[in-house]
Scaffold this motif. Structure first.
Motif, PDB file in Angstrom:
ATOM      1  N   UNK B 360       0.532 -43.974  14.850  1.00 23.01           N
ATOM      2  CA  UNK B 360       1.016 -43.030  14.512  1.00 23.01           C
ATOM      3  C   UNK B 360      -0.206 -41.780  14.455  1.00 23.01           C
ATOM      4  N   UNK B 362      -3.741 -41.846  16.226  1.00 21.02           N
ATOM      5  CA  UNK B 362      -4.297 -41.808  16.763  1.00 21.02           C
ATOM      6  C   UNK B 362      -3.763 -41.074  18.477  1.00 21.02           C
ATOM      7  N   UNK B 363      -2.589 -42.461  18.127  1.00 23.74           N
ATOM      8  CA  UNK B 363      -1.855 -42.360  20.256  1.00 23.74           C
ATOM      9  C   UNK B 363      -0.813 -41.459  19.918  1.00 23.74           C
ATOM     10  N   UNK B 366      -1.944 -37.818  21.214  1.00 19.32           N
ATOM     11  CA  UNK B 366      -2.283 -37.939  22.604  1.00 19.32           C
ATOM     12  C   UNK B 366      -1.490 -38.071  23.481  1.00 19.32           C
TER      13      UNK B 366
END
Lengths: 374, 548
Positions: B360, B362-363, B366
């Motif tokens: 949630x 980190x990804x 991005x």
């Protein structure tokens, strides 16, 4: 003391230098350039991804190209570098997880600052008060109710999983005759495979209403039955790790005992179990780790109200655990409340990581004691 | 090993006390079975035995009374076996005392029993502590200070007699309720206490009877322990079968709603340009949810799960196998390997919801800032990575060093040895590990909850179409795939959403309960088929290895 450390560091540095020089000498310039390009491009794409740059694809494409060229021209070296990068990435992922969830939880730790003995301690209020309220003033994000819930569930789950799991491991490793073993072992594995949400669904539709009826509680959801279900889910972990530990006890020790005229049960209790004790306790620890982290069954079966049960040992009511807090609230949380969820994640992560490292240490000691190679 | 103690001499010697002990074990096992049955409500504890209601064949004995009678008889038999041995009527080989485990167990049971009795009798007074200490202490002394034949039977038999007595005399009848007096109200009722106590007494008395059957001493303890361990193992397998069978029985009607078997009944699939209409139609797994459908289904969730698994495998398997190759073949044992081992085991035990939180934060930011299929794939990939690494490493380590030496002796370079000797030899282990790992992540809900999930009811045409979604653009990142960056659904999330949806469910599907159970069953089928294939593959490879 520091002197020897210095010498050792010096020796290590010299060794590294020598190895690097040897590597440079035995590798052709073209290969060095390829490998260098790969390394730089991979690092650049990592940095780009961390900065959320849309240009990340560029260095990554360069890396893929360089790796492709390297694969055709210098396969051995490229393979070595690529597998090394893959190895480092596992450590990197763990570090990234630690860093990212820790950073997100900082604001709520600041918000929870309380003074103890005249010194402001960040985060102290989150563990001394028991109020969790994200809506009405005063807004407080205490972790205490959820820690209480997690402790209750984990304690009950361990009480279920540890004795039954160790007994089943003894059965599989020492007692069961061949065909029975071939039947029970995959069964335990399949038990581990049943998705937690299916356990949760059966618990929610069958067990919770039944328990509420039996114990005449107001509403549904009790730590007792969540603990039992979670214990069932942690059971396969305990069984498989403990079985490994029991079967790693050298056969010669067991035969020696049996040759003295003991029954096989005496051999198990006085030779096999004590010898494998550390491995078996590592198994129980790993089971505890599983139980702490179990999410979906707890989320579905608990009430989702973050407060303590009254009285504290009232297992017939189940409020909220650290895991279910995250799963229940991520949807409508923002700002500080979201950060509080991350704090719950940090607590879970640190606890489970400590348990994992502790059990590895115990296992390592056992292997050393039994003289097995590691 | 076990055969050494089970000589034919003892078998032929089966005397009357042994027959009594055997009978007692049988009664104890039967009582446990009845207890479990009535816990699940299969046998009502206030039901009247001896014919239907009204028929008073044996004087209208309720189940509670009958259980009480059996418990008293069982307890008496157990005590009789012990006393008979102590008085020398039966030849046994008892140890000086009952042993540590039995002593602690009896003391604990009697402490709880005495404490509970005192709390019920003197409501609210702090009398339970001294009462429990008194009874617990008495049991402790009996077990520790007397010879094993008395010490291990008397406390166990007495539990059965006392509890059976309360059932028999009606102290605990079918309508017995004990309010625990907690602030959050809870009570113990007869419908729970009676079966639970029966099971407990059955275990305790059965254990003691098994010891008597083996003539106490080392052989008796072996008998007792084996009884409990066999009961435990069969209970675990029983629970497994119960779970699967229960889900299947509840799920199959929903799964087969509207299913037809007829030529051309199913949807049309085209293989290599040839369109064929399938002869089977199972709407539940072939439809999504929409107003126009006759029967609603979970096709988008199945497609989502498939893509999740594919994505996670594509990400994690090369990474995990590569790292395992480096660790076993190239790296020397040292700081790095140690760090990787700690990291891998740490990742293995990291709670799934923490992976979700990581995905949630980190990804998701991005990949376009919204939940997406790609984030879900990578999050599950992170979870799969340690499983792949651990199993691949084990498989690589199991390849004998002779293989490597023989290849090196032929002048083959290290990498070629790895590629053409070591990895192929380890492949069966790697494949099995990957399949079992996939089975594990396919059922995970928590990580995808925060990273990829969208609506509860998704129509069939919204099923993810990843292959058709790729497109190339002139701007960075040059390759786009809206399908990967869109939130979708998956089977485990679908089930979670169905549980939490509650009331709104009925508007979308005609029979919500059936729909839920069918979803659970399909999920179970998908996951367990991975496990079946994995376990089957392991057997196949192991048998082939043995033949070679």
């Amino acid at each position: 003391m520091s002197h020897t450390t210095d010498t050792r560091t010096d020796a290590a540095v010299t060794r590294w230098r020598r190895r690097l020089r040897a590597f440079r000498e035995e590798t052709s310039t073209a290969a060095l350039v390829t490998v260098g390009t790969m390394t730089v491009a991979l690092l650049a794409s990592l940095v780009g991804f961390l900065l959320a740059s849309p240009l990340t694809a560029l260095p990554f494409a360069v890396f893929l190209l360089a790796a492709g060229v390297g694969w055709i021209r210098h396969q051995g070296l490229t393979a070595r570098v690529v597998t090394f990068a893959m190895t480092v990435s596992t450590v990197l992922i763990l570090l990234l997880i630690t860093a990212f969830i820790a950073v997100e939880s900082i604001p709520v730790i600041r918000y929870g600052t309380a003074t103890a003995f005249g010194v402001p301690v960040p985060g102290l209020r989150l563990f001394t008060e028991t109020r969790w309220d994200a809506v009405s003033e005063p807004i407080r994000y205490s972790m205490v109710p959820m820690i209480h819930g997690t402790v209750m569930v984990t304690a009950i789950a361990t009480a279920v999983a540890a004795p039954l799991g160790v007994a089943a491991a003894l059965f599989l490793s020492e007692i069961a005759p061949g065909p029975v073993r071939e039947f029970v072992k995959p069964g335990v594995e399949i038990l581990a495979g049943i998705p937690s949400i299916v356990y949760g669904f059966i618990g929610f539709t069958i067990l919770s209403p039944w328990a509420s009826d039996q114990f005449r509680t107001t509403g549904q959801g009790s730590y007792l039955f969540v603990g039992i279900v979670v214990g069932l889910m942690a059971l396969p972990t305990v069984v498989s790790v403990a079985e490994d530990a029991l079967s790693s006890v050298p056969e010669s020790m067991k035969s020696g005992s049996l040759a003295m005229g003991t029954t096989d049960w005496q051999t198990m209790t006085s030779i096999t179990l004590p010898a494998a004790f550390s491995g078996v306790s590592a198994a129980v620890l790993l089971g505890v780790g599983r139980a702490i982290g179990e999410t979906m069954a707890a989320t579905v079966m608990l009430r989702g109200v973050p407060q303590l049960t009254k009285p504290l040992y009232n297992v017939f009511y189940g409020q909220e655990t650290l895991t279910s807090l995250i799963a229940n609230n991520y949807g409508n949380a923002h700002g500080l409340q979201m950060d509080a969820l991350f704090l719950a994640g940090v607590i879970l992560f640190i606890t489970v990581l400590a348990i994992s490292i502790g059990s590895q240490y115990i296992e390592w000691r056992m292997h050393r004691k039994l003289g097995g190679e590691l | 090993m076990a055969g050494a103690t089970r000589t034919p001499l003892i078998r032929e010697d089966a005397s009357r006390p042994e027959a009594v002990a055997g009978l007692a074990i049988a009664v104890a096992v039967a009582l446990i079975a009845v207890g479990i049955a009535s816990l699940f409500g299969l046998v009502g504890i206030d039901a009247t035995l001896g014919g239907g209601s009204g028929m008073t064949a044996i004087g209208g004995v309720t189940t509670v009374t009958a259980l009480g009678g059996l418990l008293v008889a069982l307890g008496a038999a157990v005590i009789g076996l012990g006393v008979g041995s102590a008085l020398g009527y039966v030849e046994t080989e008892p140890s000086p005392n009952a042993g540590l485990v039995a002593t602690v167990a009896f003391a604990g049971v009697w402490f709880v029993l005495g404490g509970l009795a005192a709390s019920v009798a003197f409501d609210g007074v702090l009398a339970w502590l001294p009462a429990g200490a008194a009874t617990g202490g008495a049991a402790f002394v009996t077990a520790a200070a007397t010879r094993e034949d008395v010490g291990s039977t008397l406390p166990a038999g007495a539990v059965a007699v006392v509890i059976g007595g309360t059932f028999l005399t009606g102290t605990i009848g079918p309508s017995w309720v004990w309010d625990l007096g907690f602030e959050q109200q809870a009570s113990l009722t007869a419908t729970f206490v009676v079966p639970a106590a029966t099971i407990g007494c059955g275990l305790l008395a059965g254990w003691a009877a098994a010891k008597a059957y083996g003539g106490f001493g080392a052989r008796g303890r072996r008998m007792g322990a084996y009884l409990l361990i066999y009961v435990n193992a069969s209970a675990i397998i029983g629970v497994l079968f119960l779970l699967i069978a229960f889900t299947a029985v509840r799920g199959i009607p929903g799964l087969l709603t509207g299913a037809t078997v007829a030529p051309g009944a199913g949807p049309t699939v085209s293989v290599l340009g040839v369109s064929v209409a399938l002869p089977v139609s199972v709407p539940f797994v072939m439809n999504g949810v929409s107003l126009l459908n006759d029967f609603q289904g979970v096709l988008p969730a199945i497609v989502g799960t498939v893509w999740l698994v594919v994505g996670a495998v594509v990400f994690a398997v090369p990474l995990g196998v590569g790292a395992a190759v480096f660790l076993t073949e190239y790296a020397e044992r040292g700081r790095l390997t140690q760090a990787v081992e700690i990291a891998t085991n740490g990742l293995w035990s990291t709670p799934s919801i923490v992976f979700g939180l990581f995905g949630f934060t980190f990804l998701v930011p991005r990949f376009g800032g919204t939940k997406s299929l790609l984030s879900g794939m990578l999050t599950l990939g992170f979870m799969l990575l340690p499983l792949v690494l651990i199993t691949s490493r084990e498989a690589l380590l199991a390849v004998p060093d002779e293989y490597r030496d023989a290849s090196a002796a032929l002048g083959v370079s290290k990498w070629h040895t790895i590629r053409s000797v070591v990895v192929p030899a380890a492949l069966p282990g790697v494949v099995t590990g990957v399949i079992l790992g996939v089975g594990r992540i396919a059922g995970e809900t928590a990580p995808i909850l925060l990273t990829m999930t969208g609506g509860t009811f998704v129509s069939g045409d919204r099923a993810a179409d990843v292959i058709g979604g790729f497109a190339f653009t002139a701007q960075p990142p040059f390759v786009t795939n809206p399908e990967l960056l869109r939130a979708t659904t998956a089977l485990p999330f679908q089930l979670y959403a169905l549980i939490t949806a509650g009331v709104g469910l009925g508007d979308n599907v005609s029979n919500p309960t059936e729909f839920q159970w069918a979803t659970a069953f399909v999920l179970l089928l998908v996951v367990l088929s991975f496990y079946a294939v994995g376990i089957g593959a392991r057997y196949y490879f192991r048998r082939r290895l043995r033949h070679e």
